[in-house]
Design an enzyme around this catalytic site. Structure first.
Site, PDB file in Angstrom:
ATOM      1  N   GLY A 180       3.794  10.280  -2.224  1.00  0.00           N
ATOM      2  CA  GLY A 180       3.252   9.165  -1.729  1.00  0.00           C
ATOM      3  C   GLY A 180       4.219   8.285  -2.336  1.00  0.00           C
ATOM      4  O   GLY A 180       5.164   8.355  -2.588  1.00  0.00           O
ATOM      5  N   ASN A 181       4.098   7.245  -2.675  1.00  0.00           N
ATOM      6  CA  ASN A 181       3.959   5.342  -2.615  1.00  0.00           C
ATOM      7  C   ASN A 181       3.917   5.136  -3.449  1.00  0.00           C
ATOM      8  O   ASN A 181       2.351   5.210  -3.588  1.00  0.00           O
ATOM      9  CB  ASN A 181       5.617   5.582  -1.612  1.00  0.00           C
ATOM     10  CG  ASN A 181       4.112   5.149  -0.177  1.00  0.00           C
ATOM     11  OD1 ASN A 181       3.558   3.904  -0.227  1.00  0.00           O
ATOM     12  ND2 ASN A 181       4.728   6.120   0.475  1.00  0.00           N
ATOM     13  N   HIS A 182       3.878   3.791  -3.438  1.00  0.00           N
ATOM     14  CA  HIS A 182       3.691   2.746  -4.638  1.00  0.00           C
ATOM     15  C   HIS A 182       2.843   2.284  -3.698  1.00  0.00           C
ATOM     16  O   HIS A 182       2.315   0.699  -4.195  1.00  0.00           O
ATOM     17  CB  HIS A 182       4.103   1.886  -5.219  1.00  0.00           C
ATOM     18  CG  HIS A 182       5.255   3.039  -6.459  1.00  0.00           C
ATOM     19  ND1 HIS A 182       3.768   3.419  -7.553  1.00  0.00           N
ATOM     20  CD2 HIS A 182       6.165   3.700  -7.118  1.00  0.00           C
ATOM     21  CE1 HIS A 182       4.933   4.030  -8.318  1.00  0.00           C
ATOM     22  NE2 HIS A 182       5.958   4.084  -7.379  1.00  0.00           N
ATOM     23  N   SER A 183       2.126   2.083  -2.233  1.00  0.00           N
ATOM     24  CA  SER A 183       2.286   0.816  -1.784  1.00  0.00           C
ATOM     25  C   SER A 183       0.076   0.521  -2.121  1.00  0.00           C
ATOM     26  O   SER A 183       0.009   1.662  -2.286  1.00  0.00           O
ATOM     27  CB  SER A 183       1.809   1.304  -0.245  1.00  0.00           C
ATOM     28  OG  SER A 183       0.912   0.866   0.631  1.00  0.00           O
TER      29      SER A 183
ATOM     30  N   ALA B  16       2.849   2.092   4.506  1.00  0.00           N
ATOM     31  CA  ALA B  16       3.635   2.932   4.316  1.00  0.00           C
ATOM     32  C   ALA B  16       3.713   4.038   4.551  1.00  0.00           C
ATOM     33  O   ALA B  16       3.827   4.443   3.470  1.00  0.00           O
ATOM     34  CB  ALA B  16       3.768   2.204   2.908  1.00  0.00           C
TER      35      ALA B  16
END
Ligand code: CTP
Length: 400
Positions: free
Chosen positions: A209-212, A277
């Site tokens: 995943g990512n930090h969006s 994102a």
């Protein structure tokens, strides 16, 4: 008035007792109501009554004297679709006419992005006084809408003009205001928005995943709703929530799920804003069972995700407008221009995370907008709510 957010400001006049009834009427009509009071108005109506009826704490002071927490007047002002000050006394009228700011209600009025409506209430001679008349015409020039006081019996025992309009009249006025206030360009337009990260499963418990945070996409959705548009928000996993009668919120996890929802919705939309994102890659195989840590090394093979925005650009008709985002750290303008053309966009919003407190995870963002007419607009660092306003104002210029 379903879903409309009304910030009711109460100042210290005898008519304040009627605001309990006003809150009930507005709530019955579906509005979400928060109350903000001047300190002296609590002599006329108890904050407990208003917090119980509105379902929200009542804000009175700049900060809570017991625990030191600050009442954020800017946030309150941004929350509101409209500020309604009822009753508005001669004293508070004079203060809002001249920019005084010695209580929370006045600071919030000065911070309002959307409109303010006032219902004055005072004795007949005060209402007829030239200073009052001047102050009323001054705030009208500032864009404040005035619900005129009515004629009738006054608290002084006199009879004349100065009574606050009845709660039913005020509620009907607000209903009419919301019905007429749709943005001439964006009202009734259908907007498709993607927001948040995507999670690409490795096994039943792990993902890439990512930090969006999703905050930018949700702020854009909120602003379109405020302007009277219908919004479909396709959101990756976030902690955020948004409710509105004109909102369809579809929650997804992965890029494939997001693409599949976008493919169902895009042809019904007039405008697309792709703020998600999306993870660039996903694991080729998703393990059905939890992967055990039996080996020292674990190799994951990743494959590119579908470019959802590109798909929308390829399937865009001549009536649709498409906005994409880009995160650039170098050759900002050239790279973003390349994406604008390659993905058949009308506008691209470039985040520049080189700037402190901008983009991922922050409440603020600093953007540059490029459009299909080769216009470029650079903006200062500001809250994501205000960034949403800038993006939509630029879009309106293109659509006109
Ligand atoms: N986007 C998308 N689907 C993807 C990847 C991106 O819809 N699989 C959208 C995003 O929502 C955003 C824009 O495309 O609107 C970002 O484009 P992208 O080419 O990924 O740019 P960057 O994130 O800036 O990444 P890079 O420069 O590494 O290509």
């Amino acid at each position: 008035m379903k879903g409309k957010r009304v910030l009711l400001g109460i100042t210290a006049g005898i008519a304040a007792y009627k605001t309990a009834y006003l809150v009930r009427i507005l709530k019955k009509k579906g509005a979400d109501v928060k109350c903000i009071m001047t300190p002296a108005s609590s002599d006329f109506i108890s904050p407990l009554v208003l917090s119980t009826l509105s379902g929200h704490p009542v804000s009175i002071e700049f900060w809570n004297k017991k625990d030191g927490t600050w009442n954020n007047h800017v946030e309150l002002a941004l929350w509101a679709d409209v500020m309604l000050i009822a009753p508005l006394t001669a004293n508070s009228l004079s203060k809002i006419a001249h920019g005084a700011c010695d209580n929370l209600l006045l600071a919030t009025y000065l911070s309002m992005k959307s409109s303010t409506i006032v219902a004055p209430a005072m004795d007949l001679d005060m209402y007829a006084h030239p200073t009052t008349k001047e102050n009323l015409s001054r705030i009208a020039k500032h864009g404040v809408t005035i619900i005129p006081a009515e004629e009738g019996e006054l608290a002084s025992g006199l009879h004349g003009e100065g009574r606050m309009a009845e709660p039913e009249t005020i509620a009907a006025f607000l209903e009419d205001y919301f019905a007429k206030r749709k943005d001439p360009v964006l009202g009734n337009k259908h907007v498709l928005i993607t927001a948040g990260p995507t999670f690409e499963a490795i096994d039943p418990v792990r993902f890439i995943g990512n930090h969006s945070s999703g905050k930018m996409g949700y702020a854009i959705a909120n602003r379109f709703l405020y302007l009277g548009a219908k919004v479909t928000l396709i959101s990756g996993p976030t902690n955020l929530d948004l409710e509105h009668p004109e909102l369809k919120l579809i929650r997804v996890n992965s890029a494939d799920e997001m693409l599949s929802e976008v493919q169902k919705e895009w042809s019904h939309a007039d405008i697309g804003v792709f703020a998600a994102a999306v993870a660039d890659y996903k694991p080729v195989n998703r393990s059905k069972q939890k992967i055990k840590k039996s080996e020292n090394e674990l190799e994951l093979t990743l494959v590119k995700n579908p470019d959802i925005l590109k798909w929308a650009g390829e399937n865009k008709n001549s009536h649709q407008a498409l906005i994409g985002f880009a995160l650039e750290t170098e050759n900002v303008v050239d790279n973003a221009k390349g994406k604008l053309v390659a993905k058949n966009l009308d506008m691209i919003v470039v985040n520049t995370p080189n700037d402190e407190n901008a983009a991922f995870g922050y409440d603020t963002n600093k953007i540059t907008i490029l459009d299909r007419h080769n216009n470029q607009e650079d903006f200062e660092l500001k809250s994501k709510e205000l960034v949403a306003v800038d993006i939509i104002e630029h879009l309106k210029k293109i659509l006109k």
